[in-house]
Design an enzyme around this catalytic site. Structure first.
Site, short mmCIF file in Angstrom:
data_model
loop_
_atom_site.label_atom_id
_atom_site.label_comp_id
_atom_site.label_asym_id
_atom_site.label_seq_id
_atom_site.Cartn_x
_atom_site.Cartn_y
_atom_site.Cartn_z
N ARG A 87 0.83 -1.21 0.00
CA ARG A 87 0.00 0.00 0.00
C ARG A 87 0.86 1.26 0.00
NH1 ARG A 87 -4.43 0.23 4.56
NH2 ARG A 87 -2.64 0.84 5.81
N LYS B 157 -2.67 6.45 1.41
CA LYS B 157 -2.43 6.97 2.76
C LYS B 157 -1.50 8.18 2.67
CE LYS B 157 -2.22 4.76 7.26
NZ LYS B 157 -3.40 5.41 7.80
N GLU C 218 -16.08 6.29 4.85
CA GLU C 218 -15.32 5.81 6.02
C GLU C 218 -15.22 6.94 7.03
OE1 GLU C 218 -11.16 4.90 5.40
OE2 GLU C 218 -11.08 6.13 3.61
N1 PLP Z 1 -9.08 4.35 6.70
C1 PLP Z 1 -8.26 5.35 7.03
C2 PLP Z 1 -8.59 6.70 6.54
C3 PLP Z 1 -7.12 5.10 7.82
O1 PLP Z 1 -6.31 6.09 8.16
C4 PLP Z 1 -6.87 3.79 8.27
C5 PLP Z 1 -5.68 3.49 9.06
O2 PLP Z 1 -4.69 3.04 8.60
C6 PLP Z 1 -7.75 2.78 7.89
C7 PLP Z 1 -8.85 3.09 7.12
C8 PLP Z 1 -7.53 1.37 8.34
O3 PLP Z 1 -6.53 0.76 7.57
P1 PLP Z 1 -5.68 -0.42 8.18
O4 PLP Z 1 -6.64 -1.46 8.62
O5 PLP Z 1 -4.85 -0.89 7.04
O6 PLP Z 1 -4.89 0.14 9.30
C1 COI Z 2 -3.83 3.52 11.58
O1 COI Z 2 -4.81 2.91 11.97
O2 COI Z 2 -2.71 3.00 11.54
C2 COI Z 2 -3.90 4.90 11.12
O3 COI Z 2 -3.01 5.34 10.47
C3 COI Z 2 -5.07 5.73 11.51
C4 COI Z 2 -4.68 6.99 12.18
C5 COI Z 2 -5.92 7.74 12.40
C6 COI Z 2 -3.96 6.77 13.49
#
Ligand code: PLP
Ligand code: COI
Length: 340
Positions: free
Chosen positions: A82, A184, A220
């Site tokens: 990612r 991200k 989201e």
């Molecule tokens: N959506 C957003 C906007 C995020 O910042 C995060 C955090 O990383 C997620 C979703 C969840 O992603 P993940 O499960 O890969 O941490």
């Molecule tokens: C994560 O879950 O790792 C993120 O980057 C989300 C952030 C809001 C702390």
């Protein structure tokens, strides 16, 4: 190795400086070998592309102590992938995916004393990030970059741990249809700061963002994907090209199907169907699965049948199975849990 004297059980989600961080520089078209350093400060030119034009991307992952006392991390290959996609979208060089995983493991190992013990409720949060570091004044990508990984021990993202959250439908948009919502990038979070400060002022824990084009579909929150459970026990997650492809959400969908024998569906979710769901949760690395008890849409309250005192039963099973896999008490699918 002796652990640091930290009150693990009472940690919030904040920054605590640890001993080592990884740094690698990109210059003249290539990445250097990278080093672990004790210096937490970054020195860059006043006109660095990251400072002027927010050319920065990041990742979020965690290190866990398993029930057997091993230190592990969860699906780091997906974070590497990612981060590569995020970098490409912002015209940044990709940090090689195998080197990314190697550097993550090295950084966790170097900060082993900060990995919270099994059962403490805390974890070591790992934050890989990259930014354009040389000076740029015309709008164009940098030519030099820094890739870093910092770590910090953390407790629950939301105060109150697993107490159900109250969220509001936001009037602010998070991501445009062909924008950067699926990567991200720091800029996605900068533009969410006003919305989250305002939500907190109004007494809400988070914002539910809708699709910017029609404002009829659930996207989201600022830092997590949604997961819903229907009244007949089916797991539903919103499908959209402008949300972050959460690794936690993708893992939970597989857990739902393969471990819990549930049906799971990724599809568009309309705001107007929210009253039909039995449970709602926010899923992400930081959020794990945080239950939502109430969604407020401009004064109209949608109260999830799971209520305001505890997680709904399906959310709870998903939570227990995922964290069991991460902490080594439940057998993980091949490749999910990587030992440091
Ligand atoms: N959506 C957003 C906007 C995020 O910042 C995060 C955090 O990383 C997620 C979703 C969840 O992603 P993940 O499960 O890969 O941490
Ligand atoms: C994560 O879950 O790792 C993120 O980057 C989300 C952030 C809001 C702390």
């Amino acid at each position: 190795m002796e652990k640091k004297n930290i009150d693990w059980a009472n940690l919030g989600f904040g920054y605590i400086q640890t001993d080592y961080r990884f740094v690698s520089n990109f210059k003249d078209g290539k990445w250097d070998e990278g080093v672990l350093t004790e210096d937490p400060n970054v020195v860059i030119n006043e006109c660095a592309c990251v400072l002027q034009y927010a050319q920065t991307v990041f990742e979020g992952m965690k290190a866990y102590t398993t029930s057997e006392g091993k230190i592990v991390t969860f699906r780091p290959d997906l974070n590497a992938q990612r981060m590569a996609q995020s970098a490409a979208r912002l015209e940044m060089p990709v940090y090689p995916e195998d080197k990314f995983v190697e550097a993550v493991l090295r950084t966790i190992k170097a900060n082993e004393a900060y990995v919270p013990p099994y059962g403490s409720g805390a974890t070591l949060y790992v934050r890989p990030y990259m930014f354009g570091s040389n000076s740029v004044i015309g709008v164009k990508p940098a030519e030099e970059y820094q890739f870093r990984i910092l770590t910090t021990p953390v407790g629950p993202y939301f105060k109150g741990g697993v107490k159900p959250l109250t969220i509001r439908v936001s009037d602010f948009d998070r991501a445009a249809p062909n924008g950067t919502g699926h990567i991200k990038a720091g800029l996605n979070y900068a533009m969410s700061l006003h919305a989250i400060v305002d939500a907190h002022k109004q007494g809400y824990d988070e914002n539910m963002y809708l699709d910017a084009a029609t404002r009829t579909k659930v996207e989201e929150t600022g830092g997590a994907n949604f997961l819903f459970v229907t009244k007949d026990g089916k797991v539903v997650t919103p499908k959209s090209s402008s949300i972050l492809p959460s690794i936690t959400r993708r893992s939970l969908v597989q857990v739902a199907k393969e471990y819990l024998g549930l049906e799971a569906e990724e599809r568009e979710v309309y705001l107007e169907e929210l009253p039909d769901f039995a449970e709602c949760g926010l899923c992400g690395t930081a959020a794990v699965i945080s239950p939502v008890g109430k969604i407020v849409d401009h004064g109209k309250e949608i109260c999830l049948p799971s209520g305001m005192s505890e997680m709904g039963p399906v959310t709870k099973k998903l939570y227990e199975t995922l964290t069991g896999i991460q902490m080594g008490t439940i057998k993980a699918p091949e490749g999910w849990v990587v030992e440091v």
